[in-house]
Design an enzyme around this catalytic site. Structure first.
Site, PDB file in Angstrom:
ATOM      1  N   ARG A 103       4.988  -5.646   0.259  1.00 45.61           N
ATOM      2  CA  ARG A 103       5.074  -7.072   0.825  1.00 45.61           C
ATOM      3  C   ARG A 103       5.921  -7.812  -0.213  1.00 45.61           C
ATOM      4  O   ARG A 103       5.613  -7.625  -1.455  1.00 45.61           O
ATOM      5  CB  ARG A 103       3.542  -7.547   0.503  1.00 45.61           C
ATOM      6  CG  ARG A 103       3.306  -8.921   1.657  1.00 45.61           C
ATOM      7  CD  ARG A 103       1.655  -9.330   1.476  1.00 45.61           C
ATOM      8  NE  ARG A 103       1.127  -9.718   0.131  1.00 45.61           N
ATOM      9  CZ  ARG A 103       0.257 -10.511  -0.066  1.00 45.61           C
ATOM     10  NH1 ARG A 103      -0.420 -10.942   0.990  1.00 45.61           N
ATOM     11  NH2 ARG A 103       0.047 -10.976  -1.220  1.00 45.61           N
ATOM     12  N   THR A 107       8.355 -13.980  -0.185  1.00 46.90           N
ATOM     13  CA  THR A 107       8.257 -14.377   1.299  1.00 46.90           C
ATOM     14  C   THR A 107       7.013 -14.046   1.681  1.00 46.90           C
ATOM     15  O   THR A 107       6.384 -14.537   2.688  1.00 46.90           O
ATOM     16  CB  THR A 107       9.367 -13.955   2.033  1.00 46.90           C
ATOM     17  OG1 THR A 107       9.115 -12.568   2.012  1.00 46.90           O
ATOM     18  CG2 THR A 107      10.553 -14.171   1.439  1.00 46.90           C
ATOM     19  N   ASP A 199      -5.059  -6.590  -6.989  1.00 43.25           N
ATOM     20  CA  ASP A 199      -3.972  -5.658  -6.103  1.00 43.25           C
ATOM     21  C   ASP A 199      -4.706  -4.410  -6.056  1.00 43.25           C
ATOM     22  O   ASP A 199      -4.700  -3.653  -7.193  1.00 43.25           O
ATOM     23  CB  ASP A 199      -2.804  -5.903  -6.991  1.00 43.25           C
ATOM     24  CG  ASP A 199      -1.417  -5.304  -6.184  1.00 43.25           C
ATOM     25  OD1 ASP A 199      -0.569  -5.989  -6.125  1.00 43.25           O
ATOM     26  OD2 ASP A 199      -1.705  -4.073  -5.854  1.00 43.25           O
TER      27      ASP A 199
HETATM   28  C1  PRP Z   1      -0.857  -5.078  -0.148  1.00 41.07           C
HETATM   29  C2  PRP Z   1      -1.724  -4.036   0.498  1.00 41.07           C
HETATM   30  C3  PRP Z   1      -1.367  -4.163   2.001  1.00 41.07           C
HETATM   31  C4  PRP Z   1      -0.566  -5.513   2.129  1.00 41.07           C
HETATM   32  C5  PRP Z   1      -1.651  -6.479   2.531  1.00 41.07           C
HETATM   33  O1  PRP Z   1       0.174  -3.877  -0.258  1.00 41.07           O
HETATM   34  O2  PRP Z   1      -2.202  -2.852   0.286  1.00 41.07           O
HETATM   35  O3  PRP Z   1      -0.508  -3.274   2.607  1.00 41.07           O
HETATM   36  O4  PRP Z   1      -0.478  -6.031   0.541  1.00 41.07           O
HETATM   37  O5  PRP Z   1      -0.881  -7.845   2.822  1.00 41.07           O
HETATM   38  P1  PRP Z   1      -0.719  -8.620   4.109  1.00 41.07           P
HETATM   39  O6  PRP Z   1      -1.818  -8.233   5.082  1.00 41.07           O
HETATM   40  O7  PRP Z   1      -0.494  -9.991   3.715  1.00 41.07           O
HETATM   41  O8  PRP Z   1       0.727  -7.945   4.725  1.00 41.07           O
HETATM   42  P2  PRP Z   1       1.564  -4.196  -1.269  1.00 41.07           P
HETATM   43  O9  PRP Z   1       2.517  -4.805  -0.584  1.00 41.07           O
HETATM   44  O10 PRP Z   1       1.088  -4.854  -2.551  1.00 41.07           O
HETATM   45  O11 PRP Z   1       1.830  -2.642  -1.677  1.00 41.07           O
HETATM   46  P3  PRP Z   1       1.099  -1.376  -2.529  1.00 41.07           P
HETATM   47  O12 PRP Z   1       0.368  -0.989  -1.543  1.00 41.07           O
HETATM   48  O13 PRP Z   1       2.592  -0.563  -2.709  1.00 41.07           O
HETATM   49  O14 PRP Z   1       0.749  -2.060  -3.581  1.00 41.07           O
HETATM   50  N1  URA Z   2      -2.675  -7.074  -1.515  1.00 36.37           N
HETATM   51  C1  URA Z   2      -3.750  -6.701  -2.466  1.00 36.37           C
HETATM   52  O1  URA Z   2      -3.584  -5.601  -2.692  1.00 36.37           O
HETATM   53  N2  URA Z   2      -4.518  -7.801  -2.578  1.00 36.37           N
HETATM   54  C2  URA Z   2      -4.508  -8.742  -1.903  1.00 36.37           C
HETATM   55  O2  URA Z   2      -5.701  -9.768  -2.300  1.00 36.37           O
HETATM   56  C3  URA Z   2      -3.592  -9.101  -1.199  1.00 36.37           C
HETATM   57  C4  URA Z   2      -2.662  -8.262  -0.679  1.00 36.37           C
END
Ligand code: PRP
Ligand code: URA
Length: 208
Positions: A103, A107, A199
């Site tokens: 993500r 944005t 996170d």
């Molecule tokens: C997190 C999570 C989802 C996403 C959720 O991943 O594991 O993939 O955010 O957010 P959304 O519903 O608003 O799209 P992140 O982008 O932090 O990546 P990561 O798993 O590499 O930490």
């Molecule tokens: N991704 C995460 O890991 N945690 C949140 O709360 C939202 C997005």
């Protein structure tokens, strides 16, 4: 909405430890895996079994077995990988795909950086894995990619979901069933789930 929320004291207990900011990487990872196992158990409640003949030490019986080859687990990298151990404990011979998605921090839009799925994925029922469903952007794009490969039956397994994300995914993909361990209250201004757990990727891999 096509949403199933696990409602069980054991899940609430495990979520309470998972959410705690004092819970360290090892225990966090173990809990993500265990909760994923319970989600998988629920999500596979209605799968079709095939007829099987089995001989016990005492007699022959006609029973049923799962053809594990008909199923695929697809974690969304990185955090979804934390759920993989749990689900393959239950269905060890299912095929596995990977979707790389992060993500954008400003944005909040998902960016796809990797896509690799098993051969003949179109013939399999897919269980898409990601512990967090926040805005729903990542899940929607991952489901789009799977559908573009011809996948007909998709289930989305997540540990914590926000109402905003559930609504967005349900509107875009009403045919996808979402299994979640808990529906939380809301998103904050940084699109983090509240109360949430922080996170997920950083807590699984100890990166912050
Ligand atoms: C997190 C999570 C989802 C996403 C959720 O991943 O594991 O993939 O955010 O957010 P959304 O519903 O608003 O799209 P992140 O982008 O932090 O990546 P990561 O798993 O590499 O930490
Ligand atoms: N991704 C995460 O890991 N945690 C949140 O709360 C939202 C997005």
């Amino acid at each position: 909405m096509n949403v199933v929320e696990l409602d069980h004291p054991l899940i609430e207990h495990k979520l309470a430890i998972l959410r705690d900011e004092k819970t360290g990487t090892k225990e966090f990872r173990e809990l993500v895996s265990e909760i994923a196992m319970f989600l998988c158990y629920e999500a596979m409640k209605n799968v079709k079994l095939e007829k099987a003949d089995v001989k016990t030490p005492l007699e022959k019986i006609k029973t049923h077995k799962l053809n594990e080859d008909n199923y695929a687990f697809v974690p969304i990298l990185r955090a979804g990988m934390g759920m993989l151990d749990g689900v393959i404990t239950v269905v060890p011979n299912a095929k596995i795909g990977h979707i790389g998605m992060y993500r954008d921090e400003t944005t909040f839009e998902p960016v796809n950086y990797f896509f690799k799925v098993p051969k003949e994925i179109a013939k399999k029922e897919v269980f898409l894995l990601d512990p967090m469903l926040a805005t729903g952007g990542s899940a929607i794009d991952a489901i789009d990619l799977l559908k573009a490969k011809g996948v007909k039956k998709i289930n989305f397994l997540c540990i914590i979901s926000a109402p905003e994300g559930l609504k967005a995914v349900s509107e875009e993909h009403p045919d996808v069933t979402i299994y979640t361990a808990c529906i939380d209250k809301r998103l904050n201004k940084n699109k983090y789930i509240c109360p949430g757990l922080g996170d997920a990727g950083d807590r699984i891999y100890g990166t912050k």
